[in-house]
Structure formats: C-alpha cells, structure tokens
Design an enzyme around this catalytic site. Structure first.
Site, PDB file in Angstrom:
ATOM      1  N   GLN A 130      88.801 100.230 128.778  1.00 56.73           N
ATOM      2  CA  GLN A 130      87.793 100.840 129.492  1.00 56.73           C
ATOM      3  C   GLN A 130      88.194 102.486 129.822  1.00 56.73           C
ATOM      4  O   GLN A 130      88.937 102.428 130.764  1.00 56.73           O
ATOM      5  CB  GLN A 130      87.149 100.315 130.724  1.00 56.73           C
ATOM      6  CG  GLN A 130      85.766 100.744 131.424  1.00 56.73           C
ATOM      7  CD  GLN A 130      85.272  99.801 132.264  1.00 56.73           C
ATOM      8  OE1 GLN A 130      84.497  98.860 132.054  1.00 56.73           O
ATOM      9  NE2 GLN A 130      85.817 100.071 133.674  1.00 56.73           N
ATOM     10  N   GLY A 131      87.665 103.454 129.290  1.00 55.14           N
ATOM     11  CA  GLY A 131      87.849 104.750 129.197  1.00 55.14           C
ATOM     12  C   GLY A 131      86.901 105.470 130.256  1.00 55.14           C
ATOM     13  O   GLY A 131      86.143 106.285 129.646  1.00 55.14           O
ATOM     14  N   SER A 133      88.012 106.824 133.891  1.00 52.50           N
ATOM     15  CA  SER A 133      88.561 107.623 134.831  1.00 52.50           C
ATOM     16  C   SER A 133      89.398 108.748 134.267  1.00 52.50           C
ATOM     17  O   SER A 133      90.173 108.428 132.874  1.00 52.50           O
ATOM     18  CB  SER A 133      89.787 107.196 135.840  1.00 52.50           C
ATOM     19  OG  SER A 133      89.115 105.825 136.312  1.00 52.50           O
ATOM     20  N   SER A 165      93.581 100.477 132.055  1.00 52.49           N
ATOM     21  CA  SER A 165      94.266  99.155 132.010  1.00 52.49           C
ATOM     22  C   SER A 165      94.215  98.915 130.716  1.00 52.49           C
ATOM     23  O   SER A 165      93.447  98.744 129.730  1.00 52.49           O
ATOM     24  CB  SER A 165      93.455  98.129 132.848  1.00 52.49           C
ATOM     25  OG  SER A 165      93.345  98.857 134.426  1.00 52.49           O
ATOM     26  N   GLU A 248      81.007  94.838 136.791  1.00 51.74           N
ATOM     27  CA  GLU A 248      82.307  94.773 137.397  1.00 51.74           C
ATOM     28  C   GLU A 248      82.286  94.220 138.820  1.00 51.74           C
ATOM     29  O   GLU A 248      82.866  93.243 139.424  1.00 51.74           O
ATOM     30  CB  GLU A 248      82.952  96.002 137.447  1.00 51.74           C
ATOM     31  CG  GLU A 248      84.290  95.922 137.965  1.00 51.74           C
ATOM     32  CD  GLU A 248      85.342  97.134 137.348  1.00 51.74           C
ATOM     33  OE1 GLU A 248      84.829  97.853 136.668  1.00 51.74           O
ATOM     34  OE2 GLU A 248      86.289  97.248 137.865  1.00 51.74           O
ATOM     35  N   GLU A 370      86.503 103.316 150.377  1.00 48.84           N
ATOM     36  CA  GLU A 370      85.852 104.253 150.982  1.00 48.84           C
ATOM     37  C   GLU A 370      84.352 104.649 150.107  1.00 48.84           C
ATOM     38  O   GLU A 370      83.275 104.624 150.738  1.00 48.84           O
ATOM     39  CB  GLU A 370      86.467 105.720 150.874  1.00 48.84           C
ATOM     40  CG  GLU A 370      87.505 105.954 151.755  1.00 48.84           C
ATOM     41  CD  GLU A 370      88.870 105.223 151.456  1.00 48.84           C
ATOM     42  OE1 GLU A 370      88.930 104.853 150.234  1.00 48.84           O
ATOM     43  OE2 GLU A 370      89.785 104.881 152.187  1.00 48.84           O
TER      44      GLU A 370
HETATM   45  C1  LIG Z   1      94.584  98.359 139.164  1.00 52.65           C
HETATM   46  C2  LIG Z   1      93.444  99.421 138.476  1.00 52.65           C
HETATM   47  C3  LIG Z   1      92.953  99.255 137.432  1.00 52.65           C
HETATM   48  C4  LIG Z   1      92.361 100.707 136.964  1.00 52.65           C
HETATM   49  N1  LIG Z   1      91.674 100.232 135.675  1.00 52.65           N
HETATM   50  C5  LIG Z   1      91.061 101.386 135.229  1.00 52.65           C
HETATM   51  C6  LIG Z   1      90.428 101.491 133.806  1.00 52.65           C
HETATM   52  O1  LIG Z   1      90.743 100.247 132.939  1.00 52.65           O
HETATM   53  N2  LIG Z   1      89.778 102.135 133.477  1.00 52.65           N
HETATM   54  C7  LIG Z   1      89.310 103.372 134.139  1.00 52.65           C
HETATM   55  O2  LIG Z   1      88.830 104.213 133.826  1.00 52.65           O
HETATM   56  N3  LIG Z   1      89.961 103.656 135.129  1.00 52.65           N
HETATM   57  C8  LIG Z   1      90.881 102.688 135.884  1.00 52.65           C
HETATM   58  N4  LIG Z   1      91.255 102.759 137.170  1.00 52.65           N
HETATM   59  C9  LIG Z   1      90.873 103.959 137.984  1.00 52.65           C
HETATM   60  C10 LIG Z   1      89.946 103.633 139.055  1.00 52.65           C
HETATM   61  O3  LIG Z   1      88.701 103.543 138.653  1.00 52.65           O
HETATM   62  C11 LIG Z   1      90.402 104.981 140.006  1.00 52.65           C
HETATM   63  O4  LIG Z   1      91.541 105.098 140.542  1.00 52.65           O
HETATM   64  C12 LIG Z   1      89.277 104.960 141.035  1.00 52.65           C
HETATM   65  O5  LIG Z   1      87.898 105.086 140.731  1.00 52.65           O
HETATM   66  C13 LIG Z   1      89.617 106.303 141.995  1.00 52.65           C
HETATM   67  O6  LIG Z   1      89.658 107.540 141.521  1.00 52.65           O
HETATM   68  P1  LIG Z   1      91.061 108.533 141.595  1.00 52.65           P
HETATM   69  O7  LIG Z   1      92.243 107.398 141.523  1.00 52.65           O
HETATM   70  O8  LIG Z   1      90.968 109.373 140.663  1.00 52.65           O
HETATM   71  O9  LIG Z   1      91.039 108.724 143.264  1.00 52.65           O
HETATM   72  P2  LIG Z   1      90.038 109.968 143.865  1.00 52.65           P
HETATM   73  O10 LIG Z   1      88.734 109.645 143.481  1.00 52.65           O
HETATM   74  O11 LIG Z   1      90.667 111.010 143.539  1.00 52.65           O
HETATM   75  O12 LIG Z   1      90.101 109.631 145.375  1.00 52.65           O
HETATM   76  C14 LIG Z   1      91.175 109.774 146.275  1.00 52.65           C
HETATM   77  C15 LIG Z   1      90.892 109.352 147.705  1.00 52.65           C
HETATM   78  O13 LIG Z   1      89.770 109.941 147.961  1.00 52.65           O
HETATM   79  C16 LIG Z   1      88.756 108.844 148.518  1.00 52.65           C
HETATM   80  N5  LIG Z   1      87.400 109.511 148.223  1.00 52.65           N
HETATM   81  C17 LIG Z   1      87.065 110.185 147.012  1.00 52.65           C
HETATM   82  N6  LIG Z   1      85.731 110.589 147.040  1.00 52.65           N
HETATM   83  C18 LIG Z   1      85.346 110.209 148.390  1.00 52.65           C
HETATM   84  C19 LIG Z   1      84.109 110.359 149.110  1.00 52.65           C
HETATM   85  N7  LIG Z   1      82.975 110.674 148.284  1.00 52.65           N
HETATM   86  N8  LIG Z   1      84.106 109.768 150.319  1.00 52.65           N
HETATM   87  C20 LIG Z   1      84.771 109.262 150.818  1.00 52.65           C
HETATM   88  N9  LIG Z   1      86.302 109.241 150.302  1.00 52.65           N
HETATM   89  C21 LIG Z   1      86.507 109.646 148.958  1.00 52.65           C
HETATM   90  C22 LIG Z   1      88.851 107.786 147.773  1.00 52.65           C
HETATM   91  O14 LIG Z   1      88.353 106.776 148.453  1.00 52.65           O
HETATM   92  C23 LIG Z   1      90.449 107.676 147.809  1.00 52.65           C
HETATM   93  O15 LIG Z   1      91.019 107.355 148.983  1.00 52.65           O
HETATM   94  C24 LIG Z   1      92.070 101.789 137.787  1.00 52.65           C
HETATM   95  C25 LIG Z   1      92.667 101.678 138.800  1.00 52.65           C
HETATM   96  C26 LIG Z   1      93.310 100.669 139.519  1.00 52.65           C
HETATM   97  C27 LIG Z   1      94.097 100.984 141.006  1.00 52.65           C
END
Ligand SMILES: Cc1cc2nc3c(=O)[nH]c(=O)nc-3n(C[C@H](O)[C@H](O)[C@H](O)COP(=O)(O)OP(=O)(O)OC[C@H]3O[C@@H](n4cnc5c(N)ncnc54)[C@H](O)[C@@H]3O)c2cc1C
Length: 388
Positions: A130-131, A133, A165, A248, A370
């Site tokens: 799933q693309g 992020s 993933s 999901e 969050e």
């Molecule tokens: C095990 C795992 C599997 C994954 N698999 C996939 C996948 O297959 N495909 C895919 O596309 N992605 C995948 N992801 C990515 C996942 O969807 C993102 O990591 C997630 O959406 C958070 O985005 P980010 O890492 O950019 O963090 P950010 O969005 O940058 O957030 C960083 C921190 O800021 C906080 N924050 C951000 N915005 C807000 C707000 N508005 N209010 C309060 N707090 C906030 C967040 O809670 C977090 O603590 C996976 C992640 C994990 C851990």
C-alpha cells in the site's frame, strides 16, 4: 452456554477447529511466531499455509463466493478468527491486501479489476503493498506529492513512498498519486493499481528495531502505468483512501483474538518457568498484572462484539474503529511488556523480544495514537474541533 454465538456459527466454529486440528502443523505455528527460520524461509512457509487455507475454503471467509470467499456473516467471520488465533494459526500472508486493498477493490473497483486481482491476492500468489505514506506526508496524507501525469493511455508516475510494508516483496501496489496539482489537496489525488515489476520502480528495504526488513522506501522514476489501472474515479483517490483506511481500522476489531492468544502463551510460559505455581504465579503483583491484561483484552472483545452486531444489522464501520485501534495498540504493548518483565531474560530468545519491539510500532501504523484520539474527540465525543 455461549449466548453470543448463534447455532449456525457455532457449528462453523466446530468445523474450523476440526480442520485446524487435522491441517495445522508445528512448522506453520513456529513460522507464525518468528522462530528459527530466516525471514524469506518464514514467508514461504506462511505463503504455502495461506494457499492451503484458501484452497480449503478458509481464505477471506466474508468475501463473496465468486472471488474465493464463502460469504460468511460477520459473526461467522468472528468465530473463524477466534478459532484461528486460539490454534496459533497465522492469518493471510497478504495481510494488507486481504484486509484493506481487496475490500476497497470490491467496493470501488471495476468488474475487470475484481476478476483480475482478487483471487491471486487472496491465495498469496500475488503480494500487495500500500503506497500511501511519503517522507513528508504521513498523518497528513492529503499532502502527498508523488505525481502522475496522463500521457495518452498511460499515467507517468514520479516520486517516493516510504514505510511501505512488504514493498520489496510486493507484486502489486495500491498507489496514491497527485493527478491534479492545482486542485485543493484532497481533491487532486487518484489511486492506481500498479504492477511492481514495471521499469522505473525501485524498492529499498528498511530494517526495523524488531530485526525484520518488512518495510521499504519505494522510488518511482517515470513509471508508465496503464490508464486502465485507475481505481475509482480520476481525482477521486481521497474517497478510495478513506474507504481503504476504514476497512483497515474496522479490521483491527478482529485482532482481540490475537492478543488473547498471546496472553495464553504468556500463561503457558509462566507455567513452564514455575510449574508448581508456588513462587512466581503466587505473587499478588504478578496476579494483578495478569488480571489487568485479561481485563484489557476482555474490553477489546466487547468492542469486537459491538462492531459485529452493528455489521450484522447492516451498519458500516464508523469512527469507533479508531477506539478499537487505540485500545488494541495499548493492550498489545502492555501485554508484551508484562511478558518480558515477568519472564525475564529467558523470554528474549522465544519470540517475545521481537513481539515487544514490534508492538511499539502499533501506535504509529494505520493512524497514530494522537490522530485516533483526535478522531474520537471530534467525531465520537463531539468535542470542539482542533484549530486547523
Ligand atoms: C508497522 C508500520 C507499517 C506501516 N505500513 C505502511 C504501509 O504499508 N503503507 C504506507 O503507506 N504507510 C505505512 N506506514 C506508515 C504510517 O502510516 C505512518 O507512519 C503514519 O501514518 C504516521 O506518519 P509519519 O510516520 O509520517 O508521522 P507524522 O505524521 O510525521 O507524525 C509524527 C508525530 O506527530 C504526531 N502528529 C502528526 N500530526 C498530528 C496532529 N494533527 N495532531 C497531533 N499529533 C500529530 C503523530 O501522532 C506522531 O507522533 C506504516 C507504519 C508502521 C509503523
């Protein structure tokens, strides 16, 4: 008497238990626990098991029969998942495909897309990723920047995804791209079904602290994707994304059975460490921690029952899926931490080390803690909206 499960579903549960007794091997159980095998070996054991399940009619039991499911009701699906977890049987090898992408293709895909993709996805013959992020678009998914420009009967895709993933293993990707850079950010996105063998795609693996390399960053460099691979409407990708994420989060509600199976495993490991029950298991502090974990899991089960009874009455999953996601991640983290605390260093060789590390990611994957708290505050509790 099990009051919550009607007779037809109870009979189905007995059938599934009988089939698992006859077919589930220790090799498959060990692969599910991450024991012994290297990652690729483990994946192949799980893939073979997945095909055995599907060929016996136990793939995605709630999917329509014509796409390889058995049209099971939500209650039957629940007892199936509970029987699988209780036996230590791993679920679909194509977890993201079967739980999120497949249901989205069923909801908004064309009949051709459904006929082409669903069966190989279910059987694990084609692995999906799933693309969504990107390095600068996670929680704020709508700000994604990977671009697709229509050129004749192809889209030309350029950009980068991350945290994908199974990205290195995937044959196909449900990919979110910006198709209208001038529209407001939620309105210029489209979803494509992309063959990962297309020239110009490179997946670079990322190793997690749990020691596995299940993630990748995926780079797209002038990748030509047929226009027929559009999923849903052009510039209508936001709807596809919310539909997919809805599946999901709703799917998380099924996971209570997996956490219960982990608690049962902890109980067995404690018994092995303290067979007479005179020291460790007699300690009131240990009993108190186990009781708390039991109560948390029971709470998850009740949330699952509520979701199942809503679905039986024809309801669609709503924002309460965020509650299940939140409680599930907290319950799993508390359980794995308790296991390592109580079992001590001896636990670390036996899958628990991997589990405790992997559980940290649960408060990020599929929507962070969050973000889920904000959804619950605004859309379930009706509290004032967060300032934009
Ligand atoms: C095990 C795992 C599997 C994954 N698999 C996939 C996948 O297959 N495909 C895919 O596309 N992605 C995948 N992801 C990515 C996942 O969807 C993102 O990591 C997630 O959406 C958070 O985005 P980010 O890492 O950019 O963090 P950010 O969005 O940058 O957030 C960083 C921190 O800021 C906080 N924050 C951000 N915005 C807000 C707000 N508005 N209010 C309060 N707090 C906030 C967040 O809670 C977090 O603590 C996976 C992640 C994990 C851990």
């Amino acid at each position: 008497v099990d009051l919550s499960v009607p007779p037809k579903a109870r009979a189905f549960r007995e059938e599934v238990r009988g089939w698992l007794d006859a077919n589930l091997t220790d090799e498959v159980r060990d692969a599910a626990r991450g024991r012994d095998l290297d990652e690729d070996g483990r994946f192949e054991v799980l893939r073979r098991w997945n095909a055995t399940l599907v060929d016996a009619g136990y793939g995605a039991v709630s999917w329509p029969v014509e796409h390889g499911g058995r049209g099971a009701s939500p209650v039957e699906e629940m007892v199936f998942n509970e029987a699988m977890a209780a036996a230590g049987a791993p679920g679909p090898v194509n977890a993201i495909g079967v739980s999120n992408i497949g249901p989205a293709i069923l909801a908004v895909g064309t009949p051709e897309q459904q006929a082409r993709h669903l069966r190989p996805m279910l059987r694990g013959d084609e692995i999906w990723c799933q693309g969504m992020s990107e390095p600068d678009a996670g929680s704020d998914l709508a700000s994604l920047r990977t671009r697709a420009v229509l050129d004749g009967d192809h889209f030309v895709v350029t950009g980068q995804k991350t945290w994908t993933s199974e990205g290195h293993r995937a044959d196909w990707c449900q990919l979110y791209v910006r198709t209208d850079p001038d529209a407001p950010k939620h309105k210029g996105i489209s979803a494509l079904l992309v063959d990962m063998r297309t020239p110009g795609i490179e997946a670079r693996q990322i190793t997690t602290m749990a020691g596995d390399a299940g993630f990748s960053e995926v780079h797209f460099d002038d990748v030509r994707v047929p226009a027929s691979s559009l999923l849903g409407e052009l510039h209508g990708g936001w709807r596809v994304a919310t539909t997919t994420l809805g599946f999901e989060r709703a799917g998380v509600v099924r996971l209570h059975a997996m956490v219960r199976a982990k608690l049962d495993r902890l109980r067995r490991d404690l018994e092995a460490l303290d067979p007479t029950g005179s020291s460790l298991r007699a300690d009131p502090r240990v009993r108190d921690r186990l009781a708390r974990r039991h109560i948390e899991i029971e709470g998850l089960r009740l949330l699952a029952l509520r979701a199942v009874s809503g679905a039986q009455r024809g309801g669609v999953p709503g924002p309460e899926g965020s509650l299940a996601k939140l409680r599930w991640s907290l319950a799993d983290q508390a359980l794995t931490t308790t296991a390592v605390d109580l079992l001590g260093l001896g636990s670390l060789h036996d899958g628990w080390a991997r589990d405790v590390c992997a559980s940290r990611s649960l408060s990020i994957a599929g929507g962070t803690t969050e973000i889920n708290k904000t959804i619950l505050a605004e859309r379930v509790l009706g509290l004032p909206r967060e300032p934009a």
